[in-house]
Design a protein around this motif. Structure first.
Motif, mmCIF file in Angstrom:
data_model
loop_
_atom_site.group_PDB
_atom_site.id
_atom_site.type_symbol
_atom_site.label_atom_id
_atom_site.label_comp_id
_atom_site.label_asym_id
_atom_site.label_seq_id
_atom_site.Cartn_x
_atom_site.Cartn_y
_atom_site.Cartn_z
ATOM 1 N N ILE A 3 0.860 -1.182 0.000
ATOM 2 C CA ILE A 3 0.000 0.000 0.000
ATOM 3 C C ILE A 3 0.892 1.227 0.000
ATOM 4 C CG2 ILE A 3 -1.685 1.336 1.320
ATOM 5 C CD1 ILE A 3 -2.715 -1.371 2.415
ATOM 6 N N GLU A 4 0.588 2.144 -0.895
ATOM 7 C CA GLU A 4 1.307 3.406 -0.940
ATOM 8 C C GLU A 4 0.297 4.535 -0.818
ATOM 9 O OE1 GLU A 4 4.277 3.928 -3.897
ATOM 10 O OE2 GLU A 4 4.943 1.853 -3.776
ATOM 11 N N LYS A 5 0.789 5.692 -0.351
ATOM 12 C CA LYS A 5 -0.087 6.849 -0.208
ATOM 13 C C LYS A 5 0.655 8.106 -0.605
ATOM 14 C CE LYS A 5 0.887 7.449 4.684
ATOM 15 N NZ LYS A 5 0.364 7.506 6.021
ATOM 16 N N SER A 6 -0.110 9.111 -1.015
ATOM 17 C CA SER A 6 0.480 10.386 -1.413
ATOM 18 C C SER A 6 -0.592 11.466 -1.341
ATOM 19 C CB SER A 6 1.014 10.299 -2.846
ATOM 20 O OG SER A 6 1.490 11.571 -3.267
ATOM 21 N N ASN A 7 -0.132 12.681 -1.071
ATOM 22 C CA ASN A 7 -1.036 13.836 -1.140
ATOM 23 C C ASN A 7 -0.636 14.761 -2.293
ATOM 24 O OD1 ASN A 7 1.271 14.981 -0.044
ATOM 25 N ND2 ASN A 7 0.144 16.290 1.368
ATOM 26 N N GLN A 8 0.169 14.251 -3.196
ATOM 27 C CA GLN A 8 0.650 15.028 -4.343
ATOM 28 C C GLN A 8 -0.095 14.615 -5.606
ATOM 29 O OE1 GLN A 8 3.058 17.490 -3.823
ATOM 30 N NE2 GLN A 8 2.531 16.910 -1.726
ATOM 31 N N THR A 9 -0.715 15.576 -6.280
ATOM 32 C CA THR A 9 -1.456 15.260 -7.503
ATOM 33 C C THR A 9 -0.534 14.976 -8.683
ATOM 34 O OG1 THR A 9 -1.693 17.610 -8.007
ATOM 35 C CG2 THR A 9 -3.512 16.552 -6.799
ATOM 36 N N THR A 10 0.763 15.140 -8.501
ATOM 37 C CA THR A 10 1.726 14.817 -9.554
ATOM 38 C C THR A 10 2.343 13.430 -9.350
ATOM 39 O OG1 THR A 10 3.472 15.918 -8.307
ATOM 40 C CG2 THR A 10 2.316 17.237 -9.969
ATOM 41 N N SER A 11 1.934 12.706 -8.327
ATOM 42 C CA SER A 11 2.546 11.419 -7.990
ATOM 43 C C SER A 11 1.956 10.267 -8.807
ATOM 44 C CB SER A 11 2.365 11.119 -6.504
ATOM 45 O OG SER A 11 1.004 10.835 -6.232
ATOM 46 N N ALA A 12 2.718 9.195 -8.898
ATOM 47 C CA ALA A 12 2.239 7.968 -9.539
ATOM 48 C C ALA A 12 1.064 7.382 -8.757
ATOM 49 C CB ALA A 12 3.378 6.954 -9.637
ATOM 50 N N VAL A 13 1.080 7.518 -7.446
ATOM 51 C CA VAL A 13 -0.020 7.021 -6.619
ATOM 52 C C VAL A 13 -1.328 7.716 -7.012
ATOM 53 C CG1 VAL A 13 -0.948 6.953 -4.248
ATOM 54 C CG2 VAL A 13 1.445 6.351 -4.684
ATOM 55 N N TYR A 14 -1.289 9.023 -7.164
ATOM 56 C CA TYR A 14 -2.493 9.769 -7.564
ATOM 57 C C TYR A 14 -2.952 9.325 -8.953
ATOM 58 C CZ TYR A 14 -5.628 13.655 -8.598
ATOM 59 O OH TYR A 14 -6.725 14.406 -8.950
ATOM 60 N N ASP A 16 -2.472 6.458 -10.394
ATOM 61 C CA ASP A 16 -3.026 5.105 -10.268
ATOM 62 C C ASP A 16 -4.412 5.142 -9.624
ATOM 63 O OD1 ASP A 16 -0.764 4.058 -11.452
ATOM 64 O OD2 ASP A 16 0.171 3.464 -9.545
ATOM 65 N N ALA A 17 -4.580 5.982 -8.610
ATOM 66 C CA ALA A 17 -5.888 6.114 -7.963
ATOM 67 C C ALA A 17 -6.938 6.585 -8.969
ATOM 68 C CB ALA A 17 -5.799 7.088 -6.786
ATOM 69 N N LEU A 18 -6.594 7.585 -9.763
ATOM 70 C CA LEU A 18 -7.536 8.091 -10.765
ATOM 71 C C LEU A 18 -7.880 7.028 -11.803
ATOM 72 C CD1 LEU A 18 -6.494 11.773 -11.529
ATOM 73 C CD2 LEU A 18 -8.384 10.942 -10.121
ATOM 74 N N ALA A 19 -6.905 6.238 -12.211
ATOM 75 C CA ALA A 19 -7.166 5.189 -13.195
ATOM 76 C C ALA A 19 -8.156 4.155 -12.650
ATOM 77 C CB ALA A 19 -5.857 4.521 -13.609
ATOM 78 N N ILE A 20 -7.987 3.775 -11.395
ATOM 79 C CA ILE A 20 -8.919 2.829 -10.765
ATOM 80 C C ILE A 20 -10.302 3.457 -10.660
ATOM 81 C CG2 ILE A 20 -9.467 1.572 -8.633
ATOM 82 C CD1 ILE A 20 -6.359 1.364 -8.229
ATOM 83 N N ARG A 21 -10.370 4.700 -10.201
ATOM 84 C CA ARG A 21 -11.662 5.380 -10.055
ATOM 85 C C ARG A 21 -12.369 5.526 -11.393
ATOM 86 N NH1 ARG A 21 -9.962 10.513 -6.756
ATOM 87 N NH2 ARG A 21 -11.929 11.249 -7.609
ATOM 88 N N ARG A 22 -11.620 5.842 -12.453
ATOM 89 C CA ARG A 22 -12.237 5.927 -13.786
ATOM 90 C C ARG A 22 -12.834 4.579 -14.190
ATOM 91 N NH1 ARG A 22 -7.642 9.260 -15.087
ATOM 92 N NH2 ARG A 22 -8.331 11.380 -15.449
#
Length: 144
Positions: A3-14, A16-22
């Protein structure tokens, strides 16, 4: 799984999160992109679970909501990855992080069809059902 986490909208985590949500909310559930892809702040933390092949499979995000409370949102698991406990482990990590930050409760708006999943994790329904993005939801919370 990791599990990884980030609060940066430029991160790979963000990303990846958007891709899953889409995939889950927009493609699978038919939620309008403008309802799903909302604005976030630096206080918003995105969590992503990666399988053993390092592929992103589940996501959630948290935003502090006043003193002692975190709002959990956008919990999603790719259809092909469901049934393996990824979201359960993701929410367990969020709960650990919340406790470490002296947070007293987690709150979320659960799709009514997912209520039993959240109840198994210690969340309890509060208040009346409501509609969001065309789907029935129920406010739920978990106190520590």
């Amino acid at each position: 799984m990791k599990i990884e986490k980030s609060n940066q909208t430029t991160s790979a985590v963000y990303r990846d999160a958007l891709a899953i949500r889409r995939a889950v909310f927009i493609d699978e559930q038919g939620i309008a992109p403008e309802d799903e892809l909302d604005q976030v702040t630096a206080a918003t933390w995105h969590y992503v679970a990666y399988d053993d092949q390092n592929q992103p499979v589940a996501t959630a995000r948290i935003t502090p909501e006043g003193p002692g409370s975190w709002h959990v949102q956008r919990v999603a698991t790719l259809k092909t990855a469901r049934g393996h406990g990824y979201a359960r482990q993701l929410l367990a990590q969020i709960a650990l992080d919340a406790r470490a930050a002296n947070t007293q409760r987690l709150v979320l708006g659960a799709q009514v069809t997912a209520q039993s999943f959240y109840q198994q994790l210690g969340f309890q329904a509060v208040g009346p059902e409501f509609m969001e993005a065309g789907l029935r939801h129920q406010q739920m919370q978990r106190r520590f």
